[in-house]
Motif scaffolding. Structure first.
Motif, mmCIF file in Angstrom:
data_model
loop_
_atom_site.group_PDB
_atom_site.id
_atom_site.type_symbol
_atom_site.label_atom_id
_atom_site.label_comp_id
_atom_site.label_asym_id
_atom_site.label_seq_id
_atom_site.Cartn_x
_atom_site.Cartn_y
_atom_site.Cartn_z
ATOM 1 N N ARG A 115 0.846 -1.198 0.000
ATOM 2 C CA ARG A 115 0.000 0.000 0.000
ATOM 3 C C ARG A 115 0.874 1.238 0.000
ATOM 4 O O ARG A 115 2.066 1.147 0.276
ATOM 5 C CB ARG A 115 -0.892 0.013 1.245
ATOM 6 N N ASP A 116 0.255 2.366 -0.293
ATOM 7 C CA ASP A 116 1.000 3.624 -0.329
ATOM 8 C C ASP A 116 1.666 3.890 1.016
ATOM 9 O O ASP A 116 1.052 3.699 2.065
ATOM 10 C CB ASP A 116 0.040 4.775 -0.657
ATOM 11 N N ALA A 122 -4.055 7.390 -1.229
ATOM 12 C CA ALA A 122 -4.577 6.030 -1.171
ATOM 13 C C ALA A 122 -4.242 5.319 -2.468
ATOM 14 O O ALA A 122 -4.851 5.588 -3.497
ATOM 15 C CB ALA A 122 -6.079 6.068 -0.950
ATOM 16 N N SER A 123 -3.227 4.484 -2.418
ATOM 17 C CA SER A 123 -2.903 3.690 -3.604
ATOM 18 C C SER A 123 -2.423 2.316 -3.191
ATOM 19 O O SER A 123 -2.043 2.099 -2.041
ATOM 20 C CB SER A 123 -1.860 4.404 -4.465
#
Lengths: 259, 161
Positions: A115-116, A122-123
């Motif tokens: 995850r980011d 939020a990526s």
């Protein structure tokens, strides 16, 4: 003079930091993709025990869910037959009216491996990349609805910007009343549907789907459910809070839509 | 030779911890800044030049794993390396309490620097982001810092760094 001499290393580092930030040297940023590509195998190995542990921990709930899903599956199979009839009828009618059919997507199943690392974005990092046919801008979904789009592609990984990222905007419409707006994310991870006409017909519980405008997201993907309706600060339009159809914080597998 | 290997292994080890942690345990969407804790810990074992190199590497790795602006973390980590160099001389290496306070301050500064860079490219509210992202991240990082310090100290002692 001595004081300036002492400050020189600090000033050099500050200058280097500013230059790196503003100039965005391709040499430095080009190292980014090989770094993530090279780390993919380690991330997969390190993720494996956690995924296995989750499988054991959630066995009981998965068993109950399995029973419920079997029941649902039987009902859906009956509905599917009905829908197949309708689809064929629809195809026949479309041919009659000479419509172009644009649903030739194939799906690539991909696993979430990271995850980011920054809290206000939020990526996701997924394990499929250029070598698997993934390209920038492709739409990412799950069976529950829209997840986001591909924003960076490496040879063996891709980054997906989630729909609740502050940079994301999805052209959406309310399924019931067909009112159109733009869904975007916030820093706190919420989803907000903006720019709805001030007299629009939107209620709590309405479903927001993609409108297909802009060409990034195909029409009809579920974005979320309305939980709160209000006016924008300027009073010129309405906005509403959505709860995403997909549990974005618990994603493990996603589907990439390839044209 | 042992020292650079330890520094590199620590940064990469903490990077994987950061990614795995955020993937499996992210309550309230907030994750602690493990890499910054590692940079703070290692700063007590090296001189300014090495610290700048460590901060650059940590920032670069953090930037590689985000979809945000490339260079934002390199920038904020390098600035933090300068602040650390100024203040670490007043802190005894084995004093956990002072080091934890330092972690809170440095994480807050790092968060603010990042926020300013992000705000220059996306329209997000400053106070909302500060209250709901930067401040909780600083507290969270401060909470996990003693555990990470303990692990890294054990490793440092084992390899006689």
């Amino acid at each position: 003079m001595l004081r300036y001499k002492r400050l020189l290393p600090y000033l050099s580092v500050i200058s280097l930091a500013i230059v790196l930030l503003l100039a965005r040297f391709p040499v430095v940023s080009s190292l980014k993709k090989p770094t993530v590509d090279g780390s993919k195998i380690f991330l997969k190995i390190l993720n494996y025990p956690f995924q296995e542990l989750k499988k054991i921990l959630f066995y009981h709930s998965a068993y109950n869910q399995n029973l419920a899903l079997r029941e649902e599956s039987a009902q859906l199979k009956n509905k599917l037959v009905e829908l197949e009839e309708l689809r064929q009828e629809n195809d026949r009618l479309k041919k009659l009216f000479n419509f172009k059919h644009d649903s030739n997507f194939t799906l690539i199943v991909s696993q979430v491996i990271g995850r980011d690392s920054v809290n206000w974005l939020a990526s996701l990092i997924i394990d499929k990349g250029k070598e698997n046919g993934v390209q920038n801008g492709m739409c990412v979904i799950t069976d529950a609805g829209l997840v986001g789009k591909i924003v960076e592609v490496g040879s063996f990984y891709s980054k997906v910007m989630l729909i609740n990222d502050p940079n994301s905007s999805v052209s959406s419409l309310i399924q019931r009343s067909r009112e159109q707006g733009i869904t975007s994310g916030t820093v706190t991870g919420e989803l907000r549907l903006h720019f709805l006409p001030v007299n629009s017909d939107v209620k709590v519980g309405d479903l927001a789907i993609t409108s297909g405008l802009g060409g990034v997201y195909p029409k009809g993907l579920v974005v979320g459910k309305v939980t709160e309706v209000g006016e924008e600060a300027d009073g010129l339009s309405k906005s509403c809070l959505l709860v995403p159809a997909v549990k974005l914080s618990r994603l493990e597998e996603v589907l990439i839509m390839v044209r | 030779m042992r020292r650079p290997v330890f520094f590199l292994a620590s940064i990469f080890g903490v990077l994987f911890l950061q990614i795995i942690f955020s993937n499996h345990f992210n309550p309230l969407r907030i994750q602690p800044n493990f890499l910054l804790v590692a940079v703070i810990f290692l700063s007590f074992y090296a001189d300014f030049k090495i610290n700048v190199a460590i901060a650059f590497l940590a920032g670069f790795l953090k930037d590689s794993f985000t979809a945000g602006i490339f260079g934002a973390n390199i920038f904020s980590f390098l600035i933090c390396a300068i602040i650390l160099d100024q203040y670490k001389r007043y802190i005894y290496r084995e004093d956990l309490y002072l080091k934890v306070i330092l972690v809170f301050v440095i994480t807050l500064v790092n968060g603010l620097l990042n926020l300013v860079i992000v705000i220059s490219s996306i329209s997000i509210p400053f106070w909302g982001s500060f209250l709901f992202i930067v401040l909780p991240e600083s507290f969270y990082t401060t909470l996990v810092a003693p555990a990470l310090f303990w692990i890294m100290r054990k490793c440092a002692l084992k390899y006689s760094i």
